[in-house]
Design a protein around this motif. Structure first.
Motif, PDB file in Angstrom:
ATOM      1  N   ALA A  51      16.980   0.221   8.787  1.00 49.27           N
ATOM      2  CA  ALA A  51      16.179  -0.145   7.619  1.00 49.27           C
ATOM      3  C   ALA A  51      15.904   1.079   6.760  1.00 49.27           C
ATOM      4  CB  ALA A  51      14.863  -0.783   8.060  1.00 49.27           C
ATOM      5  N   ALA A  52      15.777   0.848   5.440  1.00 45.38           N
ATOM      6  CA  ALA A  52      15.476   1.938   4.517  1.00 45.38           C
ATOM      7  C   ALA A  52      14.081   2.494   4.809  1.00 45.38           C
ATOM      8  CB  ALA A  52      15.565   1.448   3.079  1.00 45.38           C
ATOM      9  N   MET A  53      13.973   3.824   4.782  1.00 48.42           N
ATOM     10  CA  MET A  53      12.708   4.470   5.141  1.00 48.42           C
ATOM     11  C   MET A  53      12.200   5.396   4.049  1.00 48.42           C
ATOM     12  SD  MET A  53      11.609   3.716   8.339  1.00 48.42           S
ATOM     13  CE  MET A  53      10.931   5.137   9.201  1.00 48.42           C
ATOM     14  N   ASP A  54      12.713   5.277   2.841  1.00 50.70           N
ATOM     15  CA  ASP A  54      12.243   6.137   1.759  1.00 50.70           C
ATOM     16  C   ASP A  54      10.924   5.607   1.218  1.00 50.70           C
ATOM     17  OD1 ASP A  54      13.071   4.524  -1.032  1.00 50.70           O
ATOM     18  OD2 ASP A  54      14.319   4.064   0.713  1.00 50.70           O
ATOM     19  N   ALA A  55      10.146   6.500   0.620  1.00 53.03           N
ATOM     20  CA  ALA A  55       8.800   6.153   0.164  1.00 53.03           C
ATOM     21  C   ALA A  55       8.821   5.069  -0.916  1.00 53.03           C
ATOM     22  CB  ALA A  55       8.092   7.405  -0.350  1.00 53.03           C
ATOM     23  N   LYS A  56       9.805   5.097  -1.814  1.00 54.06           N
ATOM     24  CA  LYS A  56       9.860   4.101  -2.890  1.00 54.06           C
ATOM     25  C   LYS A  56      10.049   2.700  -2.323  1.00 54.06           C
ATOM     26  CE  LYS A  56      12.335   3.033  -7.172  1.00 54.06           C
ATOM     27  NZ  LYS A  56      13.422   3.472  -8.095  1.00 54.06           N
ATOM     28  N   THR A  57      10.980   2.554  -1.361  1.00 56.06           N
ATOM     29  CA  THR A  57      11.226   1.235  -0.769  1.00 56.06           C
ATOM     30  C   THR A  57      10.034   0.770   0.039  1.00 56.06           C
ATOM     31  OG1 THR A  57      13.598   1.722  -0.674  1.00 56.06           O
ATOM     32  CG2 THR A  57      12.794  -0.070   0.689  1.00 56.06           C
ATOM     33  N   LEU A  58       9.413   1.690   0.791  1.00 53.69           N
ATOM     34  CA  LEU A  58       8.258   1.321   1.605  1.00 53.69           C
ATOM     35  C   LEU A  58       7.072   0.919   0.732  1.00 53.69           C
ATOM     36  CD1 LEU A  58       8.450   4.082   4.368  1.00 53.69           C
ATOM     37  CD2 LEU A  58       9.047   1.655   4.596  1.00 53.69           C
ATOM     38  N   ALA A  59       6.901   1.597  -0.413  1.00 55.11           N
ATOM     39  CA  ALA A  59       5.785   1.254  -1.300  1.00 55.11           C
ATOM     40  C   ALA A  59       5.945  -0.158  -1.866  1.00 55.11           C
ATOM     41  CB  ALA A  59       5.688   2.273  -2.428  1.00 55.11           C
ATOM     42  N   LYS A  60       7.181  -0.591  -2.110  1.00 47.23           N
ATOM     43  CA  LYS A  60       7.396  -1.963  -2.587  1.00 47.23           C
ATOM     44  C   LYS A  60       7.055  -2.978  -1.510  1.00 47.23           C
ATOM     45  CE  LYS A  60      11.064  -0.850  -5.907  1.00 47.23           C
ATOM     46  NZ  LYS A  60      12.500  -1.063  -6.259  1.00 47.23           N
ATOM     47  N   ALA A  61       7.318  -2.608  -0.242  1.00 50.44           N
ATOM     48  CA  ALA A  61       7.048  -3.531   0.856  1.00 50.44           C
ATOM     49  C   ALA A  61       5.580  -3.518   1.279  1.00 50.44           C
ATOM     50  CB  ALA A  61       7.938  -3.189   2.055  1.00 50.44           C
ATOM     51  N   LEU A  62       4.860  -2.450   0.928  1.00 52.62           N
ATOM     52  CA  LEU A  62       3.456  -2.310   1.318  1.00 52.62           C
ATOM     53  C   LEU A  62       2.625  -2.173   0.047  1.00 52.62           C
ATOM     54  CD1 LEU A  62       3.938   0.221   4.264  1.00 52.62           C
ATOM     55  CD2 LEU A  62       3.608  -2.248   4.433  1.00 52.62           C
ATOM     56  N   PRO A  63       2.240  -3.261  -0.581  1.00 52.28           N
ATOM     57  CA  PRO A  63       1.582  -3.190  -1.900  1.00 52.28           C
ATOM     58  C   PRO A  63       0.202  -2.552  -1.862  1.00 52.28           C
ATOM     59  CG  PRO A  63       1.558  -5.442  -1.043  1.00 52.28           C
ATOM     60  CD  PRO A  63       2.424  -4.649  -0.118  1.00 52.28           C
ATOM     61  N   LEU A  64      -0.388  -2.351  -0.676  1.00 50.47           N
ATOM     62  CA  LEU A  64      -1.709  -1.724  -0.628  1.00 50.47           C
ATOM     63  C   LEU A  64      -1.663  -0.255  -1.055  1.00 50.47           C
ATOM     64  CD1 LEU A  64      -3.213  -3.128   2.718  1.00 50.47           C
ATOM     65  CD2 LEU A  64      -3.665  -3.868   0.370  1.00 50.47           C
ATOM     66  N   TYR A  65      -0.502   0.371  -0.994  1.00 49.34           N
ATOM     67  CA  TYR A  65      -0.419   1.805  -1.266  1.00 49.34           C
ATOM     68  C   TYR A  65       0.764   2.091  -2.180  1.00 49.34           C
ATOM     69  CZ  TYR A  65      -3.393   1.822   2.877  1.00 49.34           C
ATOM     70  OH  TYR A  65      -4.395   1.570   3.768  1.00 49.34           O
ATOM     71  N   GLY A  66       0.579   3.103  -3.030  1.00 45.39           N
ATOM     72  CA  GLY A  66       1.657   3.543  -3.901  1.00 45.39           C
ATOM     73  C   GLY A  66       2.552   4.554  -3.207  1.00 45.39           C
ATOM     74  N   GLN A  67       3.532   5.043  -3.983  1.00 44.21           N
ATOM     75  CA  GLN A  67       4.507   5.964  -3.401  1.00 44.21           C
ATOM     76  C   GLN A  67       3.855   7.258  -2.915  1.00 44.21           C
ATOM     77  OE1 GLN A  67       8.197   6.587  -5.571  1.00 44.21           O
ATOM     78  NE2 GLN A  67       7.941   4.629  -6.643  1.00 44.21           N
ATOM     79  N   ALA A  68       2.909   7.788  -3.682  1.00 52.01           N
ATOM     80  CA  ALA A  68       2.265   9.046  -3.286  1.00 52.01           C
ATOM     81  C   ALA A  68       1.509   8.869  -1.970  1.00 52.01           C
ATOM     82  CB  ALA A  68       1.331   9.524  -4.382  1.00 52.01           C
ATOM     83  N   ALA A  69       0.804   7.744  -1.842  1.00 49.72           N
ATOM     84  CA  ALA A  69       0.056   7.499  -0.608  1.00 49.72           C
ATOM     85  C   ALA A  69       1.005   7.299   0.570  1.00 49.72           C
ATOM     86  CB  ALA A  69      -0.841   6.272  -0.774  1.00 49.72           C
ATOM     87  N   ILE A  70       2.144   6.630   0.330  1.00 48.86           N
ATOM     88  CA  ILE A  70       3.118   6.432   1.407  1.00 48.86           C
ATOM     89  C   ILE A  70       3.703   7.767   1.842  1.00 48.86           C
ATOM     90  CG2 ILE A  70       5.367   5.435   1.956  1.00 48.86           C
ATOM     91  CD1 ILE A  70       3.149   3.417   2.001  1.00 48.86           C
TER      92      ILE A  70
END
Length: 314
Positions: free
Chosen positions: A59-78
């Motif tokens: 699975a993709a593990m980059d911050a941008k992809t994770l931020a889309k999957a976890l709407p509670l946090y943005g890319q910086a927080a991820i």
């Protein structure tokens, strides 16, 4: 608002996979998942960790992809959460050289994930064993603890291995069958064994050693031991020169800084972070001299602006 357990079983949304050979890679020898696995982490990190733990390998593990999957946090927080999870021992980013028949050598990038927190030494061992996908540890390899392994001295006499004669002793003992004038006793063989061993260690084979001892003997040999000793010393082959060390090979696997992606060996990236990123987290990257210099510049600029507003003397 009711608090949700970050470790509770949540439906995993459709998550994009990385390109083949990239993305998440589960570390070996992990403890099974259970309630409270990430209870030692802050709420945000525990939430992200619970999500990462449920993702499949690849699975993709980059911050941008994770931020889309976890709407509670943005890319910086991820990104911050990933850095904290790395420092806590749950993940490391790794780049590995792979041979490709079409493009030659290329690099593949993995984010190793372990729900069980690991120290820097464990991750370094994983990096060294990455070519086989195994961790060289007693737990994985099934090595019996030293105190449980019987030594040959502790074994019963009927199962204790019997030590045979050394190759050098065997050559000396058989000289009498090749040349009766050089028949040696057991005491003679023991006394000459070290010299014969040196011959073999210097690259001489058995036939060379036997020829050197038996060729051109006088008609009568009054002392076989003395003659053999003299020939072993006088005809000793030269020492073999040391072979040059093979050239150092480029490392096949490198760890990456979780934050900026800078490559390096594990010892240079404690907690999975390079020095610059560790200093940035603690605020050490801003030296006192830099602050003073910036203050001086602002004061000077203010003085110049004041001078420009004043009328010019006539």
């Amino acid at each position: 608002m009711a608090y949700q357990d970050p470790n509770a079983a949540l439906p995993t949304p459709a998550h994009p996979m990385a390109n083949p050979g990239y993305g998440k890679r589960s570390a070996p020898d992990q403890l099974p998942a259970r309630a409270g696995t990430f209870g030692h982490l802050p709420a945000r990190e525990a939430y992200v960790a619970g999500f990462l733990d449920r993702l499949p390998d690849g699975a993709a593990m980059d911050a941008k992809t994770l931020a889309k999957a976890l709407p509670l946090y943005g890319q910086a927080a991820i990104r911050t959460a990933l850095n904290n999870l790395s420092a806590a021992g749950h993940l490391r980013r790794v780049r590995r050289r792979a041979e490709d028949n079409d493009t030659g050598t290329r690099w593949v990038f993995h984010t190793y994930w372990s729900r069980t927190a690991r120290d820097n030494e464990w991750w370094a061992r994983l990096l060294d064993g990455d070519a086989t996908g195994e961790v060289r540890s007693d737990a994985v390899q099934g090595v019996v603890p030293t105190e449980m392994t019987p030594t040959p001295e502790d074994a019963p006499d009927d199962v204790r291995p019997k030590a045979g004669p050394s190759p050098a002793y065997a050559v000396l003992a058989r000289l009498g069958s090749t040349e009766p004038r050089l028949a040696l006793s057991h005491a003679d063989c023991v006394a000459l064994e070290t010299l014969a061993t040196d011959w073999l260690a210097r690259g001489a084979d058995v036939s060379h050693l036997v020829r050197s001892l038996t060729t051109g003997l006088p008609e009568q040999v009054h002392s076989p031991r003395a003659l053999a000793q003299r020939r072993l010393r006088d005809k000793m082959p030269p020492e073999l020169p040391e072979r040059p060390a093979p050239p150092a090979r480029a490392p096949r696997t490198l760890m990456e800084c979780t934050n900026c992606g800078a490559p390096g060996r594990p010892e240079a990236l404690p907690g999975g972070l390079c020095r610059a990123c560790r200093d940035a987290d603690t605020g050490d990257s801003v030296a006192g001299g830099d602050v003073l210099a910036a203050t001086a510049v602002r004061v000077r600029v203010a003085q110049l602006r004041t001078a420009l507003r004043e009328p010019c003397p006539t």
